[in-house]
Design a protein around this motif. Sequence first.
Motif, PDB file in Angstrom:
ATOM      1  N   ASN A  97      29.545 -49.730   2.259  1.00 41.20           N
ATOM      2  CA  ASN A  97      28.622 -50.468   2.716  1.00 41.20           C
ATOM      3  C   ASN A  97      27.300 -50.003   3.154  1.00 41.20           C
ATOM      4  O   ASN A  97      27.267 -49.608   4.304  1.00 41.20           O
ATOM      5  CB  ASN A  97      29.373 -51.485   3.702  1.00 41.20           C
ATOM      6  CG  ASN A  97      28.499 -52.562   4.100  1.00 41.20           C
ATOM      7  OD1 ASN A  97      27.339 -52.773   3.711  1.00 41.20           O
ATOM      8  ND2 ASN A  97      29.491 -53.599   4.851  1.00 41.20           N
ATOM      9  N   GLU A 129      24.865 -51.176   4.446  1.00 39.52           N
ATOM     10  CA  GLU A 129      24.485 -51.878   5.663  1.00 39.52           C
ATOM     11  C   GLU A 129      24.819 -51.202   6.945  1.00 39.52           C
ATOM     12  O   GLU A 129      24.050 -51.100   7.992  1.00 39.52           O
ATOM     13  CB  GLU A 129      25.094 -53.183   5.712  1.00 39.52           C
ATOM     14  CG  GLU A 129      23.851 -54.270   6.086  1.00 39.52           C
ATOM     15  CD  GLU A 129      24.408 -55.748   6.196  1.00 39.52           C
ATOM     16  OE1 GLU A 129      23.437 -56.550   6.169  1.00 39.52           O
ATOM     17  OE2 GLU A 129      25.559 -55.877   5.931  1.00 39.52           O
ATOM     18  N   HIS A 175      23.979 -48.120   6.940  1.00 38.84           N
ATOM     19  CA  HIS A 175      23.021 -47.208   7.343  1.00 38.84           C
ATOM     20  C   HIS A 175      21.683 -47.946   7.726  1.00 38.84           C
ATOM     21  O   HIS A 175      20.504 -47.457   8.014  1.00 38.84           O
ATOM     22  CB  HIS A 175      22.829 -46.130   6.258  1.00 38.84           C
ATOM     23  CG  HIS A 175      23.796 -45.348   5.694  1.00 38.84           C
ATOM     24  ND1 HIS A 175      24.371 -44.566   6.749  1.00 38.84           N
ATOM     25  CD2 HIS A 175      24.564 -45.359   4.644  1.00 38.84           C
ATOM     26  CE1 HIS A 175      25.103 -43.899   6.182  1.00 38.84           C
ATOM     27  NE2 HIS A 175      25.491 -44.237   5.030  1.00 38.84           N
ATOM     28  N   GLY A 176      21.866 -49.327   7.724  1.00 36.57           N
ATOM     29  CA  GLY A 176      20.565 -50.069   8.260  1.00 36.57           C
ATOM     30  C   GLY A 176      20.350 -50.366   9.366  1.00 36.57           C
ATOM     31  O   GLY A 176      20.758 -49.776  10.383  1.00 36.57           O
ATOM     32  N   ALA A 236      22.326 -52.047  11.517  1.00 40.09           N
ATOM     33  CA  ALA A 236      23.386 -51.916  12.134  1.00 40.09           C
ATOM     34  C   ALA A 236      23.699 -50.572  12.934  1.00 40.09           C
ATOM     35  O   ALA A 236      24.524 -50.588  13.850  1.00 40.09           O
ATOM     36  CB  ALA A 236      24.562 -52.350  11.643  1.00 40.09           C
ATOM     37  N   ARG A 237      23.211 -49.603  12.178  1.00 40.88           N
ATOM     38  CA  ARG A 237      23.399 -48.146  12.661  1.00 40.88           C
ATOM     39  C   ARG A 237      22.952 -47.793  14.058  1.00 40.88           C
ATOM     40  O   ARG A 237      24.026 -47.200  14.670  1.00 40.88           O
ATOM     41  CB  ARG A 237      22.559 -47.158  11.702  1.00 40.88           C
ATOM     42  CG  ARG A 237      22.750 -45.847  11.871  1.00 40.88           C
ATOM     43  CD  ARG A 237      21.946 -44.983  11.270  1.00 40.88           C
ATOM     44  NE  ARG A 237      22.088 -43.450  11.588  1.00 40.88           N
ATOM     45  CZ  ARG A 237      22.904 -42.799  10.610  1.00 40.88           C
ATOM     46  NH1 ARG A 237      23.401 -43.356   9.509  1.00 40.88           N
ATOM     47  NH2 ARG A 237      23.348 -41.529  10.642  1.00 40.88           N
ATOM     48  N   GLU A 288      31.145 -58.261   9.527  1.00 43.90           N
ATOM     49  CA  GLU A 288      31.169 -57.496   8.295  1.00 43.90           C
ATOM     50  C   GLU A 288      31.438 -56.005   8.655  1.00 43.90           C
ATOM     51  O   GLU A 288      31.869 -55.228   7.813  1.00 43.90           O
ATOM     52  CB  GLU A 288      30.152 -57.473   7.646  1.00 43.90           C
ATOM     53  CG  GLU A 288      29.817 -59.074   6.879  1.00 43.90           C
ATOM     54  CD  GLU A 288      28.443 -59.365   6.173  1.00 43.90           C
ATOM     55  OE1 GLU A 288      27.595 -58.323   5.969  1.00 43.90           O
ATOM     56  OE2 GLU A 288      28.177 -60.580   6.415  1.00 43.90           O
ATOM     57  N   ILE A 289      30.930 -55.647   9.890  1.00 46.32           N
ATOM     58  CA  ILE A 289      30.892 -54.296  10.403  1.00 46.32           C
ATOM     59  C   ILE A 289      31.626 -54.227  11.713  1.00 46.32           C
ATOM     60  O   ILE A 289      31.204 -55.091  12.361  1.00 46.32           O
ATOM     61  CB  ILE A 289      29.429 -53.684  10.316  1.00 46.32           C
ATOM     62  CG1 ILE A 289      28.863 -53.568   8.786  1.00 46.32           C
ATOM     63  CG2 ILE A 289      29.588 -52.227  10.766  1.00 46.32           C
ATOM     64  CD1 ILE A 289      27.564 -53.284   8.780  1.00 46.32           C
ATOM     65  N   PRO A 332      26.494 -60.990  12.208  1.00 47.42           N
ATOM     66  CA  PRO A 332      25.168 -60.566  11.548  1.00 47.42           C
ATOM     67  C   PRO A 332      23.795 -61.112  12.635  1.00 47.42           C
ATOM     68  O   PRO A 332      22.908 -60.431  12.235  1.00 47.42           O
ATOM     69  CB  PRO A 332      25.059 -61.371  10.291  1.00 47.42           C
ATOM     70  CG  PRO A 332      26.459 -61.653  10.052  1.00 47.42           C
ATOM     71  CD  PRO A 332      27.388 -61.402  11.175  1.00 47.42           C
ATOM     72  N   TYR A 384      22.403 -57.720  14.318  1.00 51.08           N
ATOM     73  CA  TYR A 384      21.625 -56.723  13.604  1.00 51.08           C
ATOM     74  C   TYR A 384      20.843 -57.409  12.379  1.00 51.08           C
ATOM     75  O   TYR A 384      19.811 -56.513  11.959  1.00 51.08           O
ATOM     76  CB  TYR A 384      22.466 -55.621  13.088  1.00 51.08           C
ATOM     77  CG  TYR A 384      23.587 -56.233  12.098  1.00 51.08           C
ATOM     78  CD1 TYR A 384      23.195 -55.894  10.741  1.00 51.08           C
ATOM     79  CD2 TYR A 384      24.706 -56.438  12.736  1.00 51.08           C
ATOM     80  CE1 TYR A 384      24.184 -56.349   9.905  1.00 51.08           C
ATOM     81  CE2 TYR A 384      25.776 -56.791  11.729  1.00 51.08           C
ATOM     82  CZ  TYR A 384      25.568 -56.855  10.444  1.00 51.08           C
ATOM     83  OH  TYR A 384      26.600 -57.002   9.779  1.00 51.08           O
ATOM     84  N   ARG A 385      20.955 -58.607  12.175  1.00 49.42           N
ATOM     85  CA  ARG A 385      20.001 -59.160  11.235  1.00 49.42           C
ATOM     86  C   ARG A 385      19.445 -60.764  11.889  1.00 49.42           C
ATOM     87  O   ARG A 385      19.855 -61.772  11.407  1.00 49.42           O
ATOM     88  CB  ARG A 385      20.701 -59.821   9.872  1.00 49.42           C
ATOM     89  CG  ARG A 385      20.918 -58.496   9.099  1.00 49.42           C
ATOM     90  CD  ARG A 385      21.487 -59.425   7.753  1.00 49.42           C
ATOM     91  NE  ARG A 385      22.744 -58.872   7.197  1.00 49.42           N
ATOM     92  CZ  ARG A 385      23.823 -59.426   7.017  1.00 49.42           C
ATOM     93  NH1 ARG A 385      24.093 -60.759   7.008  1.00 49.42           N
ATOM     94  NH2 ARG A 385      24.860 -58.772   6.641  1.00 49.42           N
TER      95      ARG A 385
END
Length: 197
Positions: A40, A42, A44-45, A47-48, A167-168, A189, A192-193
Amino acid sequence: MPSRDSDIGGNRVPATPDARPLAIPPTDWYCSLAAAGLRNPEVHGPARYWLQVEGSFTAALKKACARSFHVEVQREGFATPTLEEARHLAIPLRQRAWIREVRLCGDGAPWVLARTIIPMACLEGAGGRLRHLGSKPLGAYLFSSPHWQRGPLETGLCRPQVSGQPEIARRSLFHWGNRALLVGEYLLPSLYRPHGL
Ligand SMILES: C=C(O[C@@H]1C=C(C(=O)O)C=C[C@H]1O)C(=O)O
C-alpha cells in the motif's frame, strides 16, 4: 474467533448509531514500513509521519489540533483477545484481558481508532488504574510512568469492509518488566487526507 462486538462486557458503552462504519477492520501486520509500503503505497505518503511518531501519539495529535482534542471510549471491559493478539502478547490463548477501544478525536472529528489489549498481569497493583482511565488518554499514563517502555512499531494494512474505515494502522507492545500490553492505532483518512484528496 470470538466476536469483538459481542464479548466485551464490564463497562461496555453502547454503540452510537454512527459507530459501525468506524469499526476496526481485520488488519495484516508488517515489521517494517518498507514491507507494508510494497502493498500500500499510501504508507509512504502523508500517513508516513503518523506511522513513525515515536513518543506519545496523543501528544502529537494534540499538537495537530487547531481547537480541541478528546478521547471517546467506544467500549471497554474484560473480553477474549483474538488468537493473533494473544500469540503476540505471549498470553494463554483463551485468557481474558481488559480490552479498550476508543476514538481519538481532533477538532471534534474522529482521527484515529485505538484498540488496547491489557492482559491480567498488567492490572495488578498500580496497573489497576488502567481499568479506570475513562476519557483520559492511555498515553498520558504510559508516557508519564518511568516503568513502561515501548517496543518496536509495526505497520498494519487494514482490509476495510465499509468505506470510511481505517486503511492503515500501527501498533506496538509496551513492556514493564515481564508484563506487556498491546496498543493498536488505526489511522482514519481524515487524519492524513484532511481535504479528502
Ligand atoms: C499509547 C498512547 O495512547 C493513546 C490513547 C489511547 C487510549 O486512550 O485508549 C490509545 C492509543 C493511543 O494512541 C499514546 O498517546 O501514544
